[in-house]
Design a protein around this motif. Structure first.
Motif, PDB file in Angstrom:
ATOM      1  N   ALA A   3       0.762  -1.463   0.051  1.00  0.00           N
ATOM      2  CA  ALA A   3      -0.002  -0.005   0.065  1.00  0.00           C
ATOM      3  C   ALA A   3       0.976   1.126  -0.054  1.00  0.00           C
ATOM      4  O   ALA A   3       1.986   1.308   0.443  1.00  0.00           O
ATOM      5  N   SER A   4       0.332   2.377  -0.679  1.00  0.00           N
ATOM      6  CA  SER A   4       0.958   3.491  -0.664  1.00  0.00           C
ATOM      7  C   SER A   4       0.026   4.522  -0.123  1.00  0.00           C
ATOM      8  O   SER A   4      -1.130   4.523  -0.376  1.00  0.00           O
ATOM      9  N   LEU A   5       0.387   5.585   0.579  1.00  0.00           N
ATOM     10  CA  LEU A   5      -0.491   6.729   1.274  1.00  0.00           C
ATOM     11  C   LEU A   5      -0.287   7.881   0.410  1.00  0.00           C
ATOM     12  O   LEU A   5       0.579   8.311  -0.017  1.00  0.00           O
ATOM     13  N   GLY A   6      -1.312   8.546   0.305  1.00  0.00           N
ATOM     14  CA  GLY A   6      -1.508   9.864  -0.549  1.00  0.00           C
ATOM     15  C   GLY A   6      -2.393  10.677   0.232  1.00  0.00           C
ATOM     16  O   GLY A   6      -3.096  10.375   1.180  1.00  0.00           O
ATOM     17  N   TYR A   7      -2.228  12.097   0.054  1.00  0.00           N
ATOM     18  CA  TYR A   7      -3.056  13.189   0.740  1.00  0.00           C
ATOM     19  C   TYR A   7      -3.607  14.086  -0.360  1.00  0.00           C
ATOM     20  O   TYR A   7      -2.966  14.429  -1.392  1.00  0.00           O
ATOM     21  N   LEU A   8      -4.672  14.867   0.208  1.00  0.00           N
ATOM     22  CA  LEU A   8      -4.908  16.101  -0.524  1.00  0.00           C
ATOM     23  C   LEU A   8      -5.539  17.091   0.099  1.00  0.00           C
ATOM     24  O   LEU A   8      -6.355  16.649   1.048  1.00  0.00           O
ATOM     25  N   ILE A   9      -5.287  18.361  -0.114  1.00  0.00           N
ATOM     26  CA  ILE A   9      -5.646  19.636   0.714  1.00  0.00           C
ATOM     27  C   ILE A   9      -6.529  20.347   0.036  1.00  0.00           C
ATOM     28  O   ILE A   9      -6.264  20.546  -1.460  1.00  0.00           O
ATOM     29  N   LYS A  10      -7.505  20.772   0.430  1.00  0.00           N
ATOM     30  CA  LYS A  10      -8.663  21.595  -0.279  1.00  0.00           C
ATOM     31  C   LYS A  10      -8.721  22.903   0.545  1.00  0.00           C
ATOM     32  O   LYS A  10      -8.588  22.941   1.730  1.00  0.00           O
ATOM     33  N   ARG A  50     -13.124  26.545  -0.185  1.00  0.00           N
ATOM     34  CA  ARG A  50     -14.187  26.677  -1.401  1.00  0.00           C
ATOM     35  C   ARG A  50     -14.399  25.324  -1.787  1.00  0.00           C
ATOM     36  O   ARG A  50     -15.120  25.125  -2.590  1.00  0.00           O
ATOM     37  N   GLY A  51     -13.505  24.262  -1.381  1.00  0.00           N
ATOM     38  CA  GLY A  51     -13.594  22.881  -1.553  1.00  0.00           C
ATOM     39  C   GLY A  51     -12.892  22.570  -2.777  1.00  0.00           C
ATOM     40  O   GLY A  51     -13.113  21.305  -3.284  1.00  0.00           O
ATOM     41  N   ASN A  52     -11.803  23.443  -3.206  1.00  0.00           N
ATOM     42  CA  ASN A  52     -11.192  23.369  -4.258  1.00  0.00           C
ATOM     43  C   ASN A  52      -9.650  22.574  -4.048  1.00  0.00           C
ATOM     44  O   ASN A  52      -9.206  23.180  -2.962  1.00  0.00           O
ATOM     45  N   ALA A  53      -9.323  21.607  -4.692  1.00  0.00           N
ATOM     46  CA  ALA A  53      -8.126  21.132  -4.304  1.00  0.00           C
ATOM     47  C   ALA A  53      -6.855  21.853  -4.689  1.00  0.00           C
ATOM     48  O   ALA A  53      -6.813  22.409  -5.797  1.00  0.00           O
ATOM     49  N   VAL A  54      -5.943  22.060  -3.900  1.00  0.00           N
ATOM     50  CA  VAL A  54      -4.900  22.976  -3.892  1.00  0.00           C
ATOM     51  C   VAL A  54      -3.616  22.261  -4.064  1.00  0.00           C
ATOM     52  O   VAL A  54      -2.721  22.870  -4.399  1.00  0.00           O
ATOM     53  N   MET A  55      -3.516  21.326  -3.478  1.00  0.00           N
ATOM     54  CA  MET A  55      -2.161  20.352  -3.176  1.00  0.00           C
ATOM     55  C   MET A  55      -2.609  18.991  -3.192  1.00  0.00           C
ATOM     56  O   MET A  55      -3.340  18.815  -2.168  1.00  0.00           O
ATOM     57  N   GLY A 100      -5.040  30.854   5.686  1.00  0.00           N
ATOM     58  CA  GLY A 100      -6.738  30.246   5.421  1.00  0.00           C
ATOM     59  C   GLY A 100      -6.702  29.151   5.825  1.00  0.00           C
ATOM     60  O   GLY A 100      -6.180  28.654   6.857  1.00  0.00           O
ATOM     61  N   GLN A 101      -8.229  28.627   5.608  1.00  0.00           N
ATOM     62  CA  GLN A 101      -8.593  27.359   6.260  1.00  0.00           C
ATOM     63  C   GLN A 101      -8.532  26.346   5.187  1.00  0.00           C
ATOM     64  O   GLN A 101      -9.198  26.437   4.027  1.00  0.00           O
ATOM     65  N   TYR A 102      -8.157  25.207   5.489  1.00  0.00           N
ATOM     66  CA  TYR A 102      -8.099  24.079   4.769  1.00  0.00           C
ATOM     67  C   TYR A 102      -8.421  22.661   5.119  1.00  0.00           C
ATOM     68  O   TYR A 102      -8.644  22.407   6.633  1.00  0.00           O
ATOM     69  N   SER A 103      -8.617  21.728   4.582  1.00  0.00           N
ATOM     70  CA  SER A 103      -8.957  20.108   5.038  1.00  0.00           C
ATOM     71  C   SER A 103      -8.091  19.278   4.419  1.00  0.00           C
ATOM     72  O   SER A 103      -7.418  19.537   3.275  1.00  0.00           O
ATOM     73  N   LEU A 104      -7.818  18.217   5.078  1.00  0.00           N
ATOM     74  CA  LEU A 104      -7.086  17.079   4.606  1.00  0.00           C
ATOM     75  C   LEU A 104      -7.725  15.874   4.223  1.00  0.00           C
ATOM     76  O   LEU A 104      -8.429  15.227   5.316  1.00  0.00           O
ATOM     77  N   SER A 105      -7.231  15.192   3.298  1.00  0.00           N
ATOM     78  CA  SER A 105      -8.003  13.989   2.780  1.00  0.00           C
ATOM     79  C   SER A 105      -6.770  13.023   2.690  1.00  0.00           C
ATOM     80  O   SER A 105      -5.982  13.396   2.194  1.00  0.00           O
ATOM     81  N   LEU A 106      -7.279  12.126   2.945  1.00  0.00           N
ATOM     82  CA  LEU A 106      -6.048  10.538   2.936  1.00  0.00           C
ATOM     83  C   LEU A 106      -6.783   9.603   2.111  1.00  0.00           C
ATOM     84  O   LEU A 106      -8.051   9.425   2.137  1.00  0.00           O
ATOM     85  N   VAL A 117     -11.129  14.758   6.468  1.00  0.00           N
ATOM     86  CA  VAL A 117     -10.851  14.054   7.783  1.00  0.00           C
ATOM     87  C   VAL A 117     -10.515  15.052   8.837  1.00  0.00           C
ATOM     88  O   VAL A 117     -10.858  15.042  10.033  1.00  0.00           O
ATOM     89  N   VAL A 118      -9.647  16.036   8.571  1.00  0.00           N
ATOM     90  CA  VAL A 118      -9.221  17.055   9.354  1.00  0.00           C
ATOM     91  C   VAL A 118      -9.297  18.441   8.963  1.00  0.00           C
ATOM     92  O   VAL A 118      -9.025  18.654   7.765  1.00  0.00           O
ATOM     93  N   LEU A 119      -9.746  19.482   9.711  1.00  0.00           N
ATOM     94  CA  LEU A 119      -9.769  20.636   9.279  1.00  0.00           C
ATOM     95  C   LEU A 119      -8.493  21.414  10.211  1.00  0.00           C
ATOM     96  O   LEU A 119      -8.333  21.456  11.375  1.00  0.00           O
ATOM     97  N   PHE A 120      -7.746  22.427   9.426  1.00  0.00           N
ATOM     98  CA  PHE A 120      -6.945  23.128   9.939  1.00  0.00           C
ATOM     99  C   PHE A 120      -6.658  24.509   9.355  1.00  0.00           C
ATOM    100  O   PHE A 120      -6.835  24.738   8.107  1.00  0.00           O
ATOM    101  N   ASN A 121      -5.944  25.431  10.232  1.00  0.00           N
ATOM    102  CA  ASN A 121      -5.721  26.691   9.802  1.00  0.00           C
ATOM    103  C   ASN A 121      -4.404  27.033   9.596  1.00  0.00           C
ATOM    104  O   ASN A 121      -3.498  26.564  10.160  1.00  0.00           O
ATOM    105  N   VAL A 122      -3.999  27.734   8.480  1.00  0.00           N
ATOM    106  CA  VAL A 122      -2.443  28.129   8.125  1.00  0.00           C
ATOM    107  C   VAL A 122      -2.596  29.619   8.211  1.00  0.00           C
ATOM    108  O   VAL A 122      -3.397  30.499   8.131  1.00  0.00           O
ATOM    109  N   PHE A 123      -1.301  30.143   9.048  1.00  0.00           N
ATOM    110  CA  PHE A 123      -1.006  31.514   9.317  1.00  0.00           C
ATOM    111  C   PHE A 123       0.101  32.037   8.932  1.00  0.00           C
ATOM    112  O   PHE A 123       1.080  31.215   8.312  1.00  0.00           O
TER     113      PHE A 123
END
Length: 408
Positions: free
Chosen positions: A310-317, A320-325, A357-363, A378-384
């Motif tokens: 298995a390999s792990l991946g992540y997606l950050i939105k 506005r729900g748009n994928a950014v990285m 801003g505010q972002y979410s992390l998907s795995l 799965v997780v909500l976080f803020n960047v400063f």
């Protein structure tokens, strides 16, 4: 005083799963027997909440329950929610395509609906003939329709095919013409579902601009459902958030999107509510702030029983729900060390390239051929900002951030 053009009062809609219509003949007879005796429909007392992720205990389900709201003339109202939340059902009731089980809709003026590709079109008729047909349905005279005909055809971009039967149109062409008809034949209320997503980027931009003109310039009312939160934010000052068939919130669009974003994420480190098949936990350090341009670390725990590769991946939105990285181990020719009994991995993102801003992390976990496990938002976080001395005006900085050298 408020100029209310549309009002929903205690709207509920019940469906029977696996059935065409409302149920069997015996159920219909039972309803009729209760009705002639002046008693309540017995099936209104049963039924599950509209939660598509659970099995349920009843054949009946409430697609909508106790929906109440008002819309003022000239208002653009957004409606958002997860798949299955009841958005399209609500629009069909507002458009009088289907009737509510309980409650009532009060409206003043003509309603034009754009709910599905080709709704209201006769596919055997040409585009031109369908324009006149839809206008007649809206109660317009032939003279009124003719006066708008050239504008409709030009906006749709279907000039070459306007005298061709609609059955030969692509889905994009059909929705272009359908939107042009709905927008230019001057209904007092325009109801638009996610159907605009079928069109290309150029058409979506034109459609959103036209809806802004309709509301601001012409004082007409628009109800707009979309999963494109950027479009909702650009178009709608106020938005309704639906959740499992109920109104969770009616407020300013910024506030509603923030709540929607939170409802899809879990703020603590344990993911009980979104329990995964393989991924069991994700931990983000809570004591330190997450800063633009600095290291961002989180750890993922998983159940390695039965896994061979298995390999792990992540997606950050963004908010506005748009994928950014995004990134995954497979890109780097790596995989989880399952044969060594590994059930935890730490992810470290060097120089986090996100603006504040505010972002979410998907795995997600993959074995190279297909996905083994996915957990969205799965997780909500803020960047400063990484410099407290910098005075930052409150504005949209986009999503990407890069340390930049200024050479004089």
């Amino acid at each position: 005083m408020k100029d209310i053009i549309l009002k929903a009062e205690n709207i509920s809609k019940q469906y029977r799963l696996g059935q065409v219509g409302t149920g069997t003949l015996s159920h219909d007879l039972n309803r009729w027997w209760h009705q002639i005796r002046g008693k309540e429909n017995p099936y209104l007392k049963i039924g599950d909440t509209n939660d598509r992720s659970t099995k349920g205990t009843s054949d009946y389900v409430w697609a909508l329950q106790d929906i109440n709201f008002e819309v003022e003339r000239g208002e653009v109202l957004g409606i958002i929610g997860k798949n299955g939340a009841g958005k399209s059902t609500l629009l069909k009731i507002l458009s009088k395509v289907t009737a509510p089980t309980t409650g009532s809709i009060k409206s003043r003026g003509r309603i034009a609906s754009l709910l599905e590709v080709g709704t209201g079109f006769n596919v055997e008729m040409t585009g031109r003939e369908n324009i006149f047909l839809n206008g007649a349905i809206l109660g317009m005279t032939k003279k009124e329709i003719t006066s708008k005909l050239d504008e409709i055809i030009e906006f749709s971009g279907c000039q070459r095919y306007i005298d061709t039967p609609v059955k030969r149109y692509s889905s994009g062409m059909t929705v272009r013409l359908a939107f042009a008809v709905a927008a230019f034949l001057e209904p007092e209320i325009l109801v638009v579902d996610e159907v605009l997503a079928v069109g290309d980027a150029e058409f979506q931009k034109k459609a959103i601009g036209k809806m802004q003109d309709i509301s601001k310039g012409e004082g007409r009312t628009v109800l707009f459902v979309s999963h494109d939160l950027a479009a909702i934010k650009a178009l709608c000052p106020k938005t309704i958030l639906l959740n499992n068939g109920r109104v969770q919130l009616i407020a300013s669009t910024d506030h509603v999107i923030e709540e929607y974003f939170k409802s899809n994420a879990i703020s603590d480190s344990v993911i009980e509510k979104k329990r995964a098949k393989i991924i069991t936990d994700i931990i983000i350090p809570e004591k330190s702030e997450i800063l633009s341009g600095e290291i961002f670390k989180f750890s993922v725990h998983f159940d390695n029983k039965g896994l061979e590769y298995a390999s792990l991946g992540y997606l950050i939105k963004n908010d506005r729900g748009n994928a950014v990285m995004a990134a995954n181990m497979h890109q780097y020719g790596e995989s989880l060390k399952i044969d060594n009994g590994q059930n935890k991995i730490e992810v470290s993102i060097e120089k986090l390239p996100l603006a504040p801003g505010q972002y979410s992390l998907s795995l997600y976990l993959s074995n190279g051929a297909y996905d083994l496990d996915i957990i969205e938002d799965v997780v909500l976080f803020n960047v400063f900002w990484n410099n407290d001395d910098v005075i930052v005006p409150k504005k949209n900085w986009g999503s990407a951030f890069a340390k930049t050298e200024w050479i004089y």
